[in-house]
Scaffold this motif. Structure first.
Motif, short mmCIF file in Angstrom:
data_model
loop_
_atom_site.label_atom_id
_atom_site.label_comp_id
_atom_site.label_asym_id
_atom_site.label_seq_id
_atom_site.Cartn_x
_atom_site.Cartn_y
_atom_site.Cartn_z
N GLU A 6 -22.93 32.43 -12.11
CA GLU A 6 -23.16 31.00 -12.36
C GLU A 6 -24.65 30.67 -12.33
OE1 GLU A 6 -20.74 29.02 -9.49
OE2 GLU A 6 -18.95 29.15 -10.75
N ARG A 7 -25.43 31.40 -11.55
CA ARG A 7 -26.87 31.17 -11.52
C ARG A 7 -27.52 31.55 -12.85
NH1 ARG A 7 -28.06 34.38 -6.46
NH2 ARG A 7 -25.86 34.30 -6.07
N ILE A 8 -26.91 32.47 -13.58
CA ILE A 8 -27.44 32.86 -14.89
C ILE A 8 -26.98 31.84 -15.94
CG2 ILE A 8 -27.37 34.61 -16.70
CD1 ILE A 8 -27.03 36.67 -14.46
N GLY A 35 -24.28 45.51 -13.54
CA GLY A 35 -25.01 45.94 -14.73
C GLY A 35 -25.47 44.77 -15.58
N ILE A 36 -24.63 43.75 -15.69
CA ILE A 36 -25.01 42.54 -16.44
C ILE A 36 -26.14 41.83 -15.72
CG2 ILE A 36 -24.21 40.30 -17.29
CD1 ILE A 36 -23.00 42.68 -18.79
N LEU A 37 -26.06 41.75 -14.40
CA LEU A 37 -27.14 41.11 -13.63
C LEU A 37 -28.47 41.84 -13.82
CD1 LEU A 37 -25.31 40.29 -10.29
CD2 LEU A 37 -26.01 38.68 -12.06
N LYS A 41 -33.30 41.13 -16.05
CA LYS A 41 -34.70 41.52 -15.83
C LYS A 41 -35.39 41.82 -17.15
CE LYS A 41 -33.57 43.49 -11.37
NZ LYS A 41 -33.37 44.75 -10.64
N SER A 42 -34.67 42.40 -18.09
CA SER A 42 -35.26 42.77 -19.37
C SER A 42 -35.17 41.67 -20.42
CB SER A 42 -34.56 44.01 -19.92
OG SER A 42 -34.68 45.09 -19.03
N ARG A 47 -30.70 34.62 -22.81
CA ARG A 47 -30.16 35.61 -23.76
C ARG A 47 -28.93 36.32 -23.20
NH1 ARG A 47 -33.91 39.59 -26.66
NH2 ARG A 47 -31.97 39.85 -27.79
N VAL A 48 -28.96 36.64 -21.92
CA VAL A 48 -27.80 37.31 -21.31
C VAL A 48 -26.60 36.37 -21.31
CG1 VAL A 48 -26.88 38.27 -19.16
CG2 VAL A 48 -29.15 38.92 -19.94
#
Length: 100
Positions: A6-8, A35-37, A41-42, A47-48
């Motif tokens: 939810e933070r993303i 892995g999604i989290l 970083k990239s 976008r994620v």
């Protein structure tokens, strides 16, 4: 794990819920969620989140699928989606009804 999604963004949280619900044991989905989290970083949160939204629509449930969406740029195509336009109307265009 869902709170971290939810933070993303809301689509990431929904993707995490789908991954966890899809596995026979919820703990098996944690590695996918981690892995999604790490992809944030990239590629960044926006976008994620867009890639997760696309992943939900195509029923993708793996980090590799989301990474592929991001690598190819399908998340951006999904964000820049234009509204449907009306079909072209012209006297010389017969349309599908002509051939039936």
């Amino acid at each position: 794990m869902i709170a971290a999604g939810e933070r993303i963004g809301p689509s990431t949280a929904a993707f995490f819920q789908a991954v966890i619900a899809d596995r026979p044991h919820p703990e098996q989905g944690f590695r996918t969620c981690l892995g999604i989290l790490s992809l944030t970083k990239s590629y960044g949160n926006a976008r994620v989140d867009a890639a997760c939204q696309r992943g939900i629509l195509i029923k993708a449930r793996s980090v590799a699928s989301i990474r592929s969406i991001l690598k190819i740029g399908l998340d951006r195509a999904f964000l820049d989606e234009t509204p449907d336009h009306q079909p072209l109307r012209h006297g010389n265009i017969r349309g599908q009804g002509y051939f039936h």
